[in-house]
Design an enzyme around this catalytic site. Structure first.
Site, PDB file in Angstrom:
ATOM      1  N   ARG A   1       0.854  -1.191   0.000  1.00  0.00           N
ATOM      2  CA  ARG A   1       0.000   0.000   0.000  1.00  0.00           C
ATOM      3  C   ARG A   1       0.882   1.230   0.000  1.00  0.00           C
ATOM      4  O   ARG A   1       2.017   1.197   0.518  1.00  0.00           O
ATOM      5  CB  ARG A   1      -0.877   0.020   1.265  1.00  0.00           C
ATOM      6  CG  ARG A   1      -2.025  -0.977   1.242  1.00  0.00           C
ATOM      7  CD  ARG A   1      -3.117  -0.542   0.273  1.00  0.00           C
ATOM      8  NE  ARG A   1      -4.253  -1.444   0.245  1.00  0.00           N
ATOM      9  CZ  ARG A   1      -4.450  -2.414  -0.641  1.00  0.00           C
ATOM     10  NH1 ARG A   1      -3.550  -2.635  -1.585  1.00  0.00           N
ATOM     11  NH2 ARG A   1      -5.535  -3.153  -0.617  1.00  0.00           N
TER      12      ARG A   1
ATOM     13  N   HIS B   1      -2.036   0.902  -9.448  1.00  0.00           N
ATOM     14  CA  HIS B   1      -2.660  -0.136  -8.608  1.00  0.00           C
ATOM     15  C   HIS B   1      -3.339  -1.202  -9.472  1.00  0.00           C
ATOM     16  O   HIS B   1      -4.541  -1.457  -9.357  1.00  0.00           O
ATOM     17  CB  HIS B   1      -3.672   0.513  -7.641  1.00  0.00           C
ATOM     18  CG  HIS B   1      -4.003  -0.370  -6.467  1.00  0.00           C
ATOM     19  ND1 HIS B   1      -4.195   0.104  -5.215  1.00  0.00           N
ATOM     20  CD2 HIS B   1      -4.175  -1.717  -6.371  1.00  0.00           C
ATOM     21  CE1 HIS B   1      -4.482  -0.892  -4.391  1.00  0.00           C
ATOM     22  NE2 HIS B   1      -4.468  -2.007  -5.083  1.00  0.00           N
TER      23      HIS B   1
HETATM   24  P1  NDP Z   1      -2.080 -12.152   3.923  1.00  0.00           P
HETATM   25  O1  NDP Z   1      -2.962 -11.699   5.027  1.00  0.00           O
HETATM   26  O2  NDP Z   1      -2.259 -13.507   3.345  1.00  0.00           O
HETATM   27  O3  NDP Z   1      -0.560 -12.053   4.381  1.00  0.00           O
HETATM   28  C1  NDP Z   1      -0.024 -10.991   5.071  1.00  0.00           C
HETATM   29  C2  NDP Z   1       1.341 -11.427   5.586  1.00  0.00           C
HETATM   30  O4  NDP Z   1       1.994 -10.290   6.140  1.00  0.00           O
HETATM   31  C3  NDP Z   1       1.209 -12.489   6.683  1.00  0.00           C
HETATM   32  O5  NDP Z   1       2.130 -13.525   6.412  1.00  0.00           O
HETATM   33  C4  NDP Z   1       1.557 -11.714   7.939  1.00  0.00           C
HETATM   34  O6  NDP Z   1       2.224 -12.452   8.958  1.00  0.00           O
HETATM   35  C5  NDP Z   1       2.510 -10.665   7.408  1.00  0.00           C
HETATM   36  N1  NDP Z   1       2.535  -9.520   8.308  1.00  0.00           N
HETATM   37  C6  NDP Z   1       1.475  -8.821   8.793  1.00  0.00           C
HETATM   38  N2  NDP Z   1       1.894  -7.854   9.632  1.00  0.00           N
HETATM   39  C7  NDP Z   1       3.242  -7.963   9.675  1.00  0.00           C
HETATM   40  C8  NDP Z   1       4.242  -7.259  10.390  1.00  0.00           C
HETATM   41  N3  NDP Z   1       3.948  -6.256  11.226  1.00  0.00           N
HETATM   42  N4  NDP Z   1       5.530  -7.640  10.223  1.00  0.00           N
HETATM   43  C9  NDP Z   1       5.839  -8.667   9.399  1.00  0.00           C
HETATM   44  N5  NDP Z   1       4.941  -9.384   8.717  1.00  0.00           N
HETATM   45  C10 NDP Z   1       3.649  -9.031   8.842  1.00  0.00           C
HETATM   46  O7  NDP Z   1      -2.176 -11.038   2.779  1.00  0.00           O
HETATM   47  P2  NDP Z   1      -1.903 -11.192   1.220  1.00  0.00           P
HETATM   48  O8  NDP Z   1      -0.602 -11.843   1.015  1.00  0.00           O
HETATM   49  O9  NDP Z   1      -3.088 -11.767   0.566  1.00  0.00           O
HETATM   50  O10 NDP Z   1      -1.852  -9.643   0.792  1.00  0.00           O
HETATM   51  C11 NDP Z   1      -0.885  -8.766   1.320  1.00  0.00           C
HETATM   52  C12 NDP Z   1      -1.196  -7.344   0.913  1.00  0.00           C
HETATM   53  O11 NDP Z   1      -0.950  -7.145  -0.469  1.00  0.00           O
HETATM   54  C13 NDP Z   1      -2.648  -6.887   1.074  1.00  0.00           C
HETATM   55  O12 NDP Z   1      -2.947  -6.572   2.419  1.00  0.00           O
HETATM   56  C14 NDP Z   1      -2.707  -5.672   0.189  1.00  0.00           C
HETATM   57  O13 NDP Z   1      -2.307  -4.521   0.898  1.00  0.00           O
HETATM   58  C15 NDP Z   1      -1.651  -5.968  -0.877  1.00  0.00           C
HETATM   59  N6  NDP Z   1      -2.273  -6.208  -2.182  1.00  0.00           N
HETATM   60  C16 NDP Z   1      -1.976  -5.369  -3.221  1.00  0.00           C
HETATM   61  C17 NDP Z   1      -2.526  -5.561  -4.449  1.00  0.00           C
HETATM   62  C18 NDP Z   1      -2.187  -4.695  -5.600  1.00  0.00           C
HETATM   63  O14 NDP Z   1      -2.824  -4.802  -6.643  1.00  0.00           O
HETATM   64  N7  NDP Z   1      -1.179  -3.854  -5.483  1.00  0.00           N
HETATM   65  C19 NDP Z   1      -3.462  -6.668  -4.693  1.00  0.00           C
HETATM   66  C20 NDP Z   1      -3.697  -7.509  -3.559  1.00  0.00           C
HETATM   67  C21 NDP Z   1      -3.124  -7.274  -2.345  1.00  0.00           C
HETATM   68  P3  NDP Z   1       1.520 -13.628   9.807  1.00  0.00           P
HETATM   69  O15 NDP Z   1       1.860 -14.872   9.068  1.00  0.00           O
HETATM   70  O16 NDP Z   1       2.149 -13.564  11.142  1.00  0.00           O
HETATM   71  O17 NDP Z   1       0.056 -13.333   9.852  1.00  0.00           O
HETATM   72  C1  OXD Z   2      -5.894  -4.955  -3.286  1.00  0.00           C
HETATM   73  C2  OXD Z   2      -6.473  -5.616  -4.434  1.00  0.00           C
HETATM   74  O1  OXD Z   2      -6.204  -5.279  -2.147  1.00  0.00           O
HETATM   75  O2  OXD Z   2      -6.391  -5.031  -5.526  1.00  0.00           O
HETATM   76  O3  OXD Z   2      -5.043  -4.076  -3.520  1.00  0.00           O
HETATM   77  O4  OXD Z   2      -6.965  -6.739  -4.305  1.00  0.00           O
END
Ligand code: NDP
Ligand code: OXD
Length: 308
Positions: free
Chosen positions: A223, A271
């Site tokens: 983000r 995005h």
């Molecule tokens: P998940 O919830 O599957 O994974 C998030 C991971 O981040 C988990 O492994 C979690 O650890 C880790 N995490 C959370 N907080 C921390 C922290 N403080 N320090 C270290 N690690 C941390 O999410 P996704 O993989 O599905 O998606 C991740 C992000 O990608 C979304 O939240 C979104 O912001 C972004 N995104 C962007 C898109 C785009 O088009 N640009 C599209 C889709 C998503 P733990 O294993 O401990 O829970």
């Molecule tokens: C996001 C998406 O969360 O595009 O960024 O799915």
């Protein structure tokens, strides 16, 4: 019983078609045509409307149309209404493609070659073998793991950093804030795939850039709020970083005249790393509604205490 959709209107028309085919018993409505708010049981949104609880007193589920949920103020959602993030499989596929594109572009100096072509300059840049380019992913969730899995094909030494410990074959995994400097010290291309929470806001800052090897490269697909923008510009000027690919910004769309638009060392996309596919998304939300009615566990249910 109404399913209300409040997100990209063009794709909403496709949602409406799939709903008509697969769930004709639900009345599908596109924002702002909400009908009787008391009839709304399911709400899918990108930007949440105000006063959700008061406006929709019979709400049963809220879906984020994307994988992230940082756009929600959790205090505005009644505690008994589960918030579900989008888990349709196309999101991971799109993310793997995008991050592959971004990392390979940085690895193979594409930004320099774009400049050189504009200047009509024919000049080699020595190729660094993949085995000598270390790629590190922050956030080993669904998307971080999918990306790393694909990267095994290229031969980059791989590392990942996460909140809780993970074991991934072929990936050196680090867990917890105290391991961040060690992870960063061995990362030439850093990919941010964290959710935006109070703990991760502003994590891509000068201190982090200084902990990377000099001239490292950044891909931010998490983000815009993860990045301290002025710190990125300064890091590029100081040579701490040599290039960045950014798919996210703050705010979105990025305002006209923002320095990122014209920065020669930044590749910016609007995005689009992943885009929720209407057909698969409808399948996911209908499956979730079925599970909810049967009282089953709900994949993608957000843990409001954790913030993702
Ligand atoms: P998940 O919830 O599957 O994974 C998030 C991971 O981040 C988990 O492994 C979690 O650890 C880790 N995490 C959370 N907080 C921390 C922290 N403080 N320090 C270290 N690690 C941390 O999410 P996704 O993989 O599905 O998606 C991740 C992000 O990608 C979304 O939240 C979104 O912001 C972004 N995104 C962007 C898109 C785009 O088009 N640009 C599209 C889709 C998503 P733990 O294993 O401990 O829970
Ligand atoms: C996001 C998406 O969360 O595009 O960024 O799915």
């Amino acid at each position: 019983m109404t399913f209300l959709y409040k997100a990209n209107a063009i794709r909403g028309v496709e949602w409406a078609r799939f709903f008509a085919e697969r769930a004709p018993e639900l009345s599908f409505r596109l924002w702002p045509d909400i009908g009787d708010p008391a009839e709304v049981r399911y709400l899918t949104v990108w930007a949440p409307p105000e006063n959700i609880a008061a406006t929709f007193p019979n709400l049963e589920l809220i879906f984020s149309v994307g994988a992230g949920v940082d756009q929600f103020d959790f205090s505005q959602i009644p505690p008994h209404v589960p918030l579900i993030r989008m888990l349709e499989p196309g999101i991971a596929e799109g993310m793997v493609e995008y991050v592959t594109m971004a990392v390979l572009a940085l690895h193979r100096d594409l930004l320099h070659f774009i400049d050189q072509q504009r200047e009509q300059t024919w000049r080699e840049i020595r190729v660094t073998p993949a085995a000598k380019r270390r790629v590190g992913v922050m956030g080993l969730g669904l998307l971080g793991q999918a990306v790393l899995e694909r990267f095994k094909l290229f031969g980059f030494p791989l590392a990942g950093w996460n909140r809780s410990p993970r074991t991934i074959e072929g990936v050196r995994c680090y867990a917890g804030r105290e391991t961040l400097p060690d992870f960063l010290a061995q990362t030439d291309i850093l990919v941010c795939l964290l959710p935006l929470t109070d703990e991760t806001r502003g994590i891509l800052n000068t201190g982090l850039f200084e902990a990377l090897p000099r001239g490292a490269k950044l891909v931010n697909v998490g983000r815009g709020g993860h990045l301290v923008e002025a710190d990125l510009i300064a890091a590029l000027e100081r040579g701490l970083l040599s290039a960045a690919v950014l798919d996210v910004a703050k705010p979105e769309p990025l305002p006209a005249g923002h320095p990122f638009w014209s920065h020669p060392r930044i590749l910016l996309t609007p995005h689009i790393a992943s885009m929720t596919t209407p057909e698969a998304a409808v399948e996911f939300v209908l499956d979730t509604i079925g599970r909810h009615r049967r009282g089953e566990a709900l994949p993608g249910r957000v843990d409001r205490d954790r913030g993702y």
